[in-house]
Enzyme design. Sequence first.
Site, mmCIF file in Angstrom:
data_model
loop_
_atom_site.group_PDB
_atom_site.id
_atom_site.type_symbol
_atom_site.label_atom_id
_atom_site.label_comp_id
_atom_site.label_asym_id
_atom_site.label_seq_id
_atom_site.Cartn_x
_atom_site.Cartn_y
_atom_site.Cartn_z
ATOM 1 N N HIS A 64 15.075 -11.001 0.178
ATOM 2 C CA HIS A 64 13.732 -11.222 -0.371
ATOM 3 C C HIS A 64 12.675 -10.544 0.497
ATOM 4 O O HIS A 64 11.730 -9.922 -0.016
ATOM 5 C CB HIS A 64 13.472 -12.725 -0.449
ATOM 6 C CG HIS A 64 12.200 -13.086 -1.149
ATOM 7 N ND1 HIS A 64 11.832 -12.553 -2.366
ATOM 8 C CD2 HIS A 64 11.186 -13.938 -0.802
ATOM 9 C CE1 HIS A 64 10.674 -13.049 -2.751
ATOM 10 N NE2 HIS A 64 10.257 -13.878 -1.811
ATOM 11 N N HIS A 88 2.802 -8.932 13.647
ATOM 12 C CA HIS A 88 4.012 -8.129 13.869
ATOM 13 C C HIS A 88 4.667 -7.783 12.535
ATOM 14 O O HIS A 88 5.138 -6.654 12.328
ATOM 15 C CB HIS A 88 4.976 -8.919 14.751
ATOM 16 C CG HIS A 88 6.186 -8.139 15.180
ATOM 17 N ND1 HIS A 88 6.117 -6.928 15.825
ATOM 18 C CD2 HIS A 88 7.512 -8.409 15.048
ATOM 19 C CE1 HIS A 88 7.330 -6.482 16.082
ATOM 20 N NE2 HIS A 88 8.199 -7.355 15.610
ATOM 21 N N HIS A 98 1.344 -18.591 -1.053
ATOM 22 C CA HIS A 98 2.202 -17.405 -1.084
ATOM 23 C C HIS A 98 2.634 -17.086 -2.514
ATOM 24 O O HIS A 98 2.619 -15.922 -2.942
ATOM 25 C CB HIS A 98 3.423 -17.639 -0.191
ATOM 26 C CG HIS A 98 4.398 -16.505 -0.185
ATOM 27 N ND1 HIS A 98 5.753 -16.697 -0.322
ATOM 28 C CD2 HIS A 98 4.211 -15.163 -0.087
ATOM 29 C CE1 HIS A 98 6.365 -15.526 -0.297
ATOM 30 N NE2 HIS A 98 5.460 -14.579 -0.152
ATOM 31 N N GLU A 132 3.335 -22.536 1.054
ATOM 32 C CA GLU A 132 4.299 -22.031 0.082
ATOM 33 C C GLU A 132 3.626 -21.683 -1.244
ATOM 34 O O GLU A 132 3.886 -20.620 -1.837
ATOM 35 C CB GLU A 132 5.396 -23.076 -0.135
ATOM 36 C CG GLU A 132 6.378 -22.752 -1.248
ATOM 37 C CD GLU A 132 7.225 -21.525 -0.979
ATOM 38 O OE1 GLU A 132 7.924 -21.082 -1.901
ATOM 39 O OE2 GLU A 132 7.178 -20.995 0.156
ATOM 40 N N HIS A 141 18.178 -6.639 17.669
ATOM 41 C CA HIS A 141 16.840 -6.276 17.190
ATOM 42 C C HIS A 141 16.045 -5.599 18.305
ATOM 43 O O HIS A 141 15.313 -4.623 18.051
ATOM 44 C CB HIS A 141 16.120 -7.527 16.709
ATOM 45 C CG HIS A 141 14.806 -7.252 16.049
ATOM 46 N ND1 HIS A 141 14.650 -6.340 15.030
ATOM 47 C CD2 HIS A 141 13.564 -7.772 16.267
ATOM 48 C CE1 HIS A 141 13.390 -6.309 14.645
ATOM 49 N NE2 HIS A 141 12.707 -7.160 15.383
#
Length: 365
Positions: free
Chosen positions: A146, A324, A85, A82, A263
């Site tokens: 986000h 991906h 990032h 976290e 999806h």
Amino acid sequence: MNQTSTDVLARKLAIWSTFACVLAVVVIMLGAWTRLVHAGLGCPDWPGCYGFLTVPQGETNIAIANARFPDTPVDVAKGWPEMIHRYAAGTLGLVVFGLAIAAIRHRREHIPLRLPLFIAGFIVLQGAFGMWTVTLKLWPQVVALHLLGGFTTLSLLLLLTLRLRKCAGIQTLSAGRVASSLSKMRPWLYGGLILVVLQIGLGAWTAANYAAVACTDLPTCQGQWWPDGMDFQHGFDIAQQVGPNYLGGQLTDDGRVAIHVTHRLGAVVVLFYLGLMLLRLWRQRSGSELDHSILLVACVLAMQFSLGLANVWFHIPLGIAVAHNAMGAGLLLSMINLIWRHSQLPHSKTATASHTTTITREVTA
């Protein structure tokens, strides 16, 4: 400032903008890594971690952190993804603000101004969504927005880079004329871009609700082509309650299956639409210098679809899942690049002549 100095400035800013694009891709990949290792709440506060600038370590600091947040004991292994990032996102913000300041300082030259300022403002909004992601405990609506905000930031940075390269004279355009049929492809290109954005949105909603593992077989889902009991109303409920801890998701299995299947269907639609569009572009590309841009979209599309299949076949391995996400960004960027290149093509003489003839006939009549 003369034209040569302007070119040099634009070239330097284009380099920094390109660096910002690369950094934005890294931030998107780090965000995916953070989600996949379930570290989205590795730090229960924002922008620090348990009140520290870094993940608390050592018995004393961990004791202080646990006292501050007794309901969320320190997990160093989840705190670092976290914070890494956040550090990368913060660095990206500084680069974007630097571009905006440079644009303001050189506003009297032929350097884009509004776009860098808009990106800087959007980065502030994106930072707010990063904060709400933590404070609202991974509320899916905020998480999905986000994620989309990250892709939007990346798209805007690419557009800025392309404009700066044009200002610097780096981008060269075809000197010839292209066929009128090629100029008519613009609506199809924008249609493809819209489909890619919608598919990325579905991917964001899938990730935010932990629906990627809802189906573990291919081409069927749970052994059925159309699984029984899929609950689309529940799966796409955008009015989910604020308050619960959404780490791991709160939806029922039927809701997650509905998201996952949607999806998948979106991926098939994007594959066929872009495939046919690229084939038509390739046949009409003569003299347009679009070859590399068309091939780039085709390669990225094939890789992205293959990574999506591999995600299901191998049950969401970390490396493939992160790739991906990155390739989704690559598909978006390659589509924007193709549209930009197409928009810079000279108009067809045939189309211009036809248009002029039509106007003349209307006036005569």
